[in-house]
Design a protein around this motif. Structure first.
Motif, PDB file in Angstrom:
ATOM      1  N   MET A   1       0.982  -1.144   0.206  1.00 53.21           N
ATOM      2  CA  MET A   1       0.097   0.037  -0.084  1.00 53.21           C
ATOM      3  C   MET A   1       0.980   1.137   0.136  1.00 53.21           C
ATOM      4  N   VAL A   2       0.675   2.107  -0.980  1.00 54.14           N
ATOM      5  CA  VAL A   2       1.648   3.425  -1.258  1.00 54.14           C
ATOM      6  C   VAL A   2       1.023   4.227  -0.229  1.00 54.14           C
ATOM      7  N   SER A   3       1.907   5.223   0.542  1.00 55.78           N
ATOM      8  CA  SER A   3       1.322   6.292   1.376  1.00 55.78           C
ATOM      9  C   SER A   3       1.776   7.352   0.645  1.00 55.78           C
ATOM     10  N   ILE A   4       1.435   8.520   1.073  1.00 53.22           N
ATOM     11  CA  ILE A   4       1.769   9.940   0.643  1.00 53.22           C
ATOM     12  C   ILE A   4       2.189  10.786   2.075  1.00 53.22           C
ATOM     13  N   ARG A   5       3.008  11.113   2.223  1.00 51.24           N
ATOM     14  CA  ARG A   5       3.446  11.890   3.397  1.00 51.24           C
ATOM     15  C   ARG A   5       4.529  13.037   2.998  1.00 51.24           C
ATOM     16  N   ARG A   6       4.765  13.835   3.970  1.00 48.59           N
ATOM     17  CA  ARG A   6       5.471  15.037   3.939  1.00 48.59           C
ATOM     18  C   ARG A   6       6.903  14.578   3.931  1.00 48.59           C
ATOM     19  N   PHE A   7       7.850  15.054   3.062  1.00 46.68           N
ATOM     20  CA  PHE A   7       9.399  14.756   3.307  1.00 46.68           C
ATOM     21  C   PHE A   7       9.785  15.090   4.688  1.00 46.68           C
ATOM     22  N   SER A   8      10.795  14.398   4.989  1.00 46.87           N
ATOM     23  CA  SER A   8      11.505  14.844   6.309  1.00 46.87           C
ATOM     24  C   SER A   8      13.110  14.639   6.262  1.00 46.87           C
ATOM     25  N   GLU A   9      13.535  15.149   7.071  1.00 47.86           N
ATOM     26  CA  GLU A   9      15.288  15.203   6.905  1.00 47.86           C
ATOM     27  C   GLU A   9      15.669  13.816   6.462  1.00 47.86           C
ATOM     28  N   ALA A  10      15.099  12.856   7.160  1.00 49.03           N
ATOM     29  CA  ALA A  10      15.624  11.595   7.158  1.00 49.03           C
ATOM     30  C   ALA A  10      15.514  11.045   5.733  1.00 49.03           C
ATOM     31  N   ASP A  11      14.868  11.724   4.973  1.00 50.14           N
ATOM     32  CA  ASP A  11      14.669  11.253   3.410  1.00 50.14           C
ATOM     33  C   ASP A  11      15.631  11.921   2.579  1.00 50.14           C
ATOM     34  N   ARG A  12      16.329  12.892   2.975  1.00 51.00           N
ATOM     35  CA  ARG A  12      17.215  13.793   2.215  1.00 51.00           C
ATOM     36  C   ARG A  12      17.921  13.182   1.139  1.00 51.00           C
ATOM     37  N   GLY A  13      18.674  12.124   1.719  1.00 43.79           N
ATOM     38  CA  GLY A  13      19.483  11.234   0.633  1.00 43.79           C
ATOM     39  C   GLY A  13      18.813  10.664  -0.380  1.00 43.79           C
ATOM     40  N   VAL A  14      17.824   9.947   0.133  1.00 50.63           N
ATOM     41  CA  VAL A  14      16.953   9.415  -1.197  1.00 50.63           C
ATOM     42  C   VAL A  14      16.106  10.412  -2.108  1.00 50.63           C
ATOM     43  N   LEU A  15      15.827  11.604  -1.434  1.00 52.30           N
ATOM     44  CA  LEU A  15      15.216  12.589  -2.197  1.00 52.30           C
ATOM     45  C   LEU A  15      16.185  13.085  -3.305  1.00 52.30           C
ATOM     46  N   ARG A  16      17.428  13.292  -2.780  1.00 54.73           N
ATOM     47  CA  ARG A  16      18.476  13.841  -3.610  1.00 54.73           C
ATOM     48  C   ARG A  16      18.560  12.960  -4.813  1.00 54.73           C
ATOM     49  N   ASP A  17      18.671  11.699  -4.496  1.00 56.19           N
ATOM     50  CA  ASP A  17      18.766  10.530  -5.797  1.00 56.19           C
ATOM     51  C   ASP A  17      17.630  10.683  -6.515  1.00 56.19           C
ATOM     52  N   LEU A  18      16.617  10.822  -5.971  1.00 54.90           N
ATOM     53  CA  LEU A  18      15.282  10.835  -6.871  1.00 54.90           C
ATOM     54  C   LEU A  18      15.502  12.055  -7.804  1.00 54.90           C
ATOM     55  N   VAL A  19      15.791  13.235  -7.158  1.00 58.07           N
ATOM     56  CA  VAL A  19      15.904  14.491  -8.047  1.00 58.07           C
ATOM     57  C   VAL A  19      16.951  14.341  -8.910  1.00 58.07           C
ATOM     58  N   LEU A  20      18.062  13.480  -8.841  1.00 61.32           N
ATOM     59  CA  LEU A  20      19.120  13.246  -9.868  1.00 61.32           C
ATOM     60  C   LEU A  20      18.630  12.426 -10.952  1.00 61.32           C
ATOM     61  N   GLN A  21      17.728  11.366 -10.670  1.00 62.79           N
ATOM     62  CA  GLN A  21      17.229  10.526 -11.362  1.00 62.79           C
ATOM     63  C   GLN A  21      16.158  11.171 -12.424  1.00 62.79           C
ATOM     64  N   LEU A  22      15.269  12.067 -11.964  1.00 61.54           N
ATOM     65  CA  LEU A  22      14.461  13.018 -12.668  1.00 61.54           C
ATOM     66  C   LEU A  22      15.281  13.712 -13.599  1.00 61.54           C
ATOM     67  N   HIS A  23      16.223  14.526 -13.063  1.00 59.88           N
ATOM     68  CA  HIS A  23      17.136  15.271 -14.005  1.00 59.88           C
ATOM     69  C   HIS A  23      17.863  14.498 -15.325  1.00 59.88           C
ATOM     70  N   GLU A  24      18.226  13.101 -14.904  1.00 59.73           N
ATOM     71  CA  GLU A  24      18.818  12.424 -15.851  1.00 59.73           C
ATOM     72  C   GLU A  24      17.811  11.934 -16.974  1.00 59.73           C
ATOM     73  N   THR A  25      16.645  11.727 -16.316  1.00 62.40           N
ATOM     74  CA  THR A  25      15.288  11.327 -17.341  1.00 62.40           C
ATOM     75  C   THR A  25      15.114  12.399 -18.368  1.00 62.40           C
ATOM     76  N   LEU A  26      15.207  13.710 -17.948  1.00 62.17           N
ATOM     77  CA  LEU A  26      14.757  14.851 -18.786  1.00 62.17           C
ATOM     78  C   LEU A  26      15.926  15.096 -19.594  1.00 62.17           C
ATOM     79  N   ARG A  27      17.158  14.782 -19.241  1.00 64.97           N
ATOM     80  CA  ARG A  27      18.345  15.239 -20.271  1.00 64.97           C
ATOM     81  C   ARG A  27      18.229  14.897 -21.740  1.00 64.97           C
TER      82      ARG A  27
END
Length: 168
Positions: A1-27
């Motif tokens: 079950m997928v849940s949506i929640r607010r980002f927390s500092e504990a997510d910082r590393g994984v969020l950074r990686d997802l931002v990078l994946q998005l960037h590379e997807t758009l290139r």
């Protein structure tokens, strides 16, 4: 079950990686985007800084403890153009869902969360940018009721050969 929640500092590393994946997807859709490893730290920090400055939010989609997507919303943005309505609006800066999780409604749920957040901020509209050649993104947003407002066109000029986004 997928849940949506607010980002927390504990997510910082994984969020950074997802931002990078998005960037590379758009290139592949935009030759002017620099390689992600050259810009990710500066870009990621600027993204989160703008979230903070605009009283925005980042929401993550989590499936069985794994963050599989995110949406970044700038809370209240003041229009730059003097001929626009002066009321602040919200801006969906980024949306990304891991490729193996697409087609499950996660992107739609993230957008709905972003829209609820924007409405709660008092924004009268939500804007976003999508690369014109990214047809799947264009169709996705149009299916959710978004419509093109301004089309930015470009033409390469000059004679300098370009490699990797840097003039040689």
């Amino acid at each position: 079950m997928v849940s949506i929640r607010r980002f927390s500092e504990a997510d910082r590393g994984v969020l950074r990686d997802l931002v990078l994946q998005l960037h590379e997807t758009l290139r592949p859709f935009d030759v002017d985007l620099a390689p992600g490893d050259q810009i990710i730290e500066r870009y990621f920090n600027a993204l989160l800084s703008k979230v903070e400055r605009t009283a925005g939010a980042v929401f993550v989609a989590e499936d069985d403890g794994r963050v599989v997507g995110y949406v970044c919303v700038w809370g209240l943005v003041t229009p730059d153009d003097p001929d626009e309505r002066p009321d602040p609006y919200s801006f969906m800066a980024e949306l990304f869902v891991q490729p193996d999780c697409r087609g499950l409604g996660i992107g739609r749920r993230l957008v709905e969360q972003a829209e609820r957040f924007a409405a709660g901020c008092g924004a009268y509209k939500m804007e976003l940018k999508a690369l014109a050649q990214n047809e799947s993104a264009m169709h996705f947003y149009e299916a959710l009721g978004y419509a093109p407002r301004v089309v930015i066109m470009r033409k390469r000029i000059g004679t300098a050969e370009r490699e990797g986004g840097i003039a040689s």
